[in-house]
Design an enzyme around this catalytic site. Structure first.
Site, PDB file in Angstrom:
ATOM      1  CB  ALA A   1     -51.384 -16.537  27.547  1.00 37.33           C
ATOM      2  CE  LYS A   2     -46.743 -22.335  24.526  1.00 36.35           C
ATOM      3  NZ  LYS A   2     -47.846 -22.819  25.387  1.00 36.35           N
ATOM      4  NE  ARG A   3     -52.248 -13.236  24.865  1.00 37.05           N
ATOM      5  CZ  ARG A   3     -53.042 -14.298  24.774  1.00 37.05           C
ATOM      6  NH1 ARG A   3     -52.530 -15.463  24.459  1.00 37.05           N
ATOM      7  NH2 ARG A   3     -54.348 -14.199  24.981  1.00 37.05           N
TER       8      ARG A   3
END
Length: 269
Positions: free
Chosen positions: A94-96
């Site tokens: 999700a690359k949060r």
């Protein structure tokens, strides 16, 4: 179940596999027999899992392919999480990362409600933006270091004043932190020439390696250069396994594609 380094090393050795199957369900690529289903993302991924669970040690769910469908996509995502093999590492891609109170909510969703074992994170707002994720002692924070896309040259491969690269600063910052036992790093197989530098900075860390398969990364070179005493590699393959024959792909084609990658990996055990 605590899926720490020892657990992952044992699973890799048991299956003689570094294989992580990327779950990127794209309606435009999957066979038409799925696209008319009420839950096409779930049904397709379910067949992918059934076809690969004997060879894979991890699954990486690309969250974007689900959230593009709004509430229905999120429901299919949560249903999918419920059927993933318990022994595998489940990575939410999700690359949060954001300021603390926002990161807390991201962490709450992905680690508590979705029950992902690991979550991909971007480091460029600093360590404090990742603190809420790192606070989960039994979860992995997967920090982007040297990504597989050509744009990695724009920032990650820029030289610093000490002649090291920016990605090496990221490795050192997180690899030498008090959280290092629950941090792994994304390092693209398309940059295998830099793997020696990666290992000098984080010799004991696990690496999530995308870029083998459709992007052309070299599997053998990646294993030879990136492996460590705890095995230390989770090698993701997405499209080459999910869609080996395009829209004509059948479950047996997916199984064959996964077994071919597994066959190459077994040679190192």
């Amino acid at each position: 179940m605590k899926k720490d380094q020892d657990y992952l090393a044992g699973l890799i050795r048991q299956k003689k596999s570094f294989l992580c199957v990327g779950l990127d369900p794209d309606l435009s690529k999957m066979p038409d027999s799925y696209t008319t289903n009420a839950a096409p993302l779930f049904e397709f991924c379910k067949d992918v899992i059934e076809s690969t669970k004997h060879t894979a040690i991890a699954y990486k769910i690309n969250i974007a392919f689900f959230e593009a469908f709004g509430p229905d996509g999120w429901k299919q995502l949560e249903d999918l999480r419920a059927i993933l093999p318990e022994e595998s590492l489940v990575i939410a891609d999700a690359k949060r990362a954001d300021i603390g109170n926002t990161s807390e909510k991201y962490a709450q969703y992905f680690f508590e409600r979705l029950n992902a074992d690991a979550l991909t994170l971007h480091p460029y707002m600093g360590i404090d933006s990742l603190d809420p994720f790192l606070a989960y002692p039994d979860k992995w924070s997967v920090v982007l270091a040297l990504t597989s896309n050509p744009g990695a040259a724009d920032f990650e491969l820029q030289k610093m004043a000490d002649d090291s690269y920016l990605f090496e600063l990221v490795l050192r910052k997180f690899g030498n932190s008090t959280y290092s036992d629950r941090v792994m790093f994304v390092v693209g197989a398309t940059h295998s020439t830099y793997l020696e530098r990666v290992r000098k900075n984080v010799p004991d860390a696990f690496l999530l390696i995308p870029g083998v398969g459709e992007q052309g990364g070299n599997l053998q070179q990646t294993i030879l250069t990136g492996r460590n005493q705890k095995e230390g590699l989770i090698i993701n393959v997405g499209r080459k396994i999910m869609y080996p024959k395009g829209k004509d792909t059948k479950p047996q084609d997916i199984q064959f594609a996964a077994e071919e990658f597994h066959r190459q990996m077994k040679e190192f055990f």
